[in-house]
Design a protein around this motif. Structure first.
Motif, short mmCIF file in Angstrom:
data_model
loop_
_atom_site.label_atom_id
_atom_site.label_comp_id
_atom_site.label_asym_id
_atom_site.label_seq_id
_atom_site.Cartn_x
_atom_site.Cartn_y
_atom_site.Cartn_z
N UNK A 1 -11.37 11.73 13.17
CA UNK A 1 -9.98 11.37 13.49
C UNK A 1 -9.87 9.87 13.72
N UNK A 2 -10.84 9.27 14.38
CA UNK A 2 -10.82 7.81 14.59
C UNK A 2 -10.89 7.09 13.26
N UNK A 3 -11.77 7.55 12.36
CA UNK A 3 -11.87 6.92 11.03
C UNK A 3 -10.56 7.06 10.26
N UNK A 4 -9.98 8.25 10.30
CA UNK A 4 -8.72 8.47 9.58
C UNK A 4 -7.61 7.60 10.14
N UNK A 5 -7.49 7.55 11.45
CA UNK A 5 -6.46 6.70 12.06
C UNK A 5 -6.70 5.23 11.75
N UNK A 6 -7.96 4.81 11.75
CA UNK A 6 -8.28 3.43 11.40
C UNK A 6 -7.89 3.10 9.97
N UNK A 7 -8.16 4.02 9.05
CA UNK A 7 -7.78 3.80 7.65
C UNK A 7 -6.27 3.78 7.50
N UNK A 8 -5.59 4.70 8.15
CA UNK A 8 -4.13 4.74 8.05
C UNK A 8 -3.49 3.49 8.65
N UNK A 9 -4.01 3.06 9.79
CA UNK A 9 -3.40 1.88 10.42
C UNK A 9 -3.68 0.62 9.62
N UNK A 10 -4.79 0.58 8.91
CA UNK A 10 -5.10 -0.61 8.11
C UNK A 10 -4.23 -0.67 6.86
N UNK A 11 -3.64 0.43 6.48
CA UNK A 11 -2.78 0.44 5.30
C UNK A 11 -1.53 -0.41 5.49
N UNK A 12 -1.15 -0.63 6.73
CA UNK A 12 0.00 -1.47 7.02
C UNK A 12 1.31 -0.82 6.64
N UNK A 13 2.33 -1.65 6.63
CA UNK A 13 3.68 -1.14 6.39
C UNK A 13 3.85 -0.62 4.98
N UNK A 14 3.10 -1.17 4.03
CA UNK A 14 3.20 -0.68 2.65
C UNK A 14 2.84 0.79 2.55
N UNK A 15 1.76 1.18 3.24
CA UNK A 15 1.35 2.58 3.24
C UNK A 15 2.43 3.45 3.87
N UNK A 16 2.93 3.03 5.02
CA UNK A 16 3.92 3.84 5.73
C UNK A 16 5.24 3.88 4.99
N UNK A 17 5.60 2.81 4.30
CA UNK A 17 6.81 2.84 3.48
C UNK A 17 6.65 3.83 2.34
N UNK A 18 5.46 3.89 1.75
CA UNK A 18 5.21 4.86 0.68
C UNK A 18 5.28 6.28 1.21
N UNK A 19 4.71 6.51 2.38
CA UNK A 19 4.76 7.84 2.99
C UNK A 19 6.21 8.23 3.28
#
Length: 151
Positions: free
Chosen positions: A82-100
């Motif tokens: 879970x820590x690794x997944x959250x770290x990867x997701x948070x490193x994606x930045x706003x571009x990742x979250x905008x895509x989601x």
């Protein structure tokens, strides 16, 4: 991440533009160097995200119980994943979250379109049923008139 970049050697994160009018091999070398720089920046972002998630692990462990009860992972491994997944997701930045967010909005749009289609089909079926019932009632009325007609 910017604070951490300030303490690391600057040449690792400086952009590598190709000088104007450079031959193709110089432009290609500059493009490769720029790609490596971007990869280093992304790796630093992932590392920072994982460290941040690890620092928040006391809060995260409360939620890992939701997964360990039903999964095949032991508690420590589940927390690490879970820590690794959250770290990867948070490193994606706003571009990742905008895509989601864009993906979720498209899914919502599809569901709304399906609901509208189902509603229009239901209205059409009701109209056809009402029309059939009206025609049946007219036919029965005509038959009743014909039976009551003297003749």
């Amino acid at each position: 991440m910017e604070i951490l970049k300030a303490y690391l050697p600057q040449h690792l994160f400086q952009e590598v533009p190709a000088p104007a009018g450079s031959p193709p091999e110089v432009v290609a070398a500059a493009a490769r160097a720029e790609a490596k720089r971007k990869a280093r920046v992304h790796m630093l972002a992932v590392l920072c995200g994982i460290v941040t998630a690890a620092l928040a692990s006391p809060a995260i462990t409360n939620y890992t119980n939701l997964f360990t009860d039903k999964s095949h992972f032991p508690q420590p491994l589940s927390t690490i994943l879970i820590i690794l997944a959250l770290g990867l997701f948070s490193s994606g930045g706003s571009g990742l979250w905008n895509s989601v967010l864009e993906y979720l909005l498209k899914v919502k749009g599809i569901k709304d379109a399906e609901e509208k289609l189902a509603a229009s089909k239901a209205e059409k079926l009701k109209a056809e049923t009402d029309k059939a019932e009206a025609e049946k009632a007219q036919a029965e009325a005509a038959k009743a008139r014909a039976e009551t007609k003297p003749g």
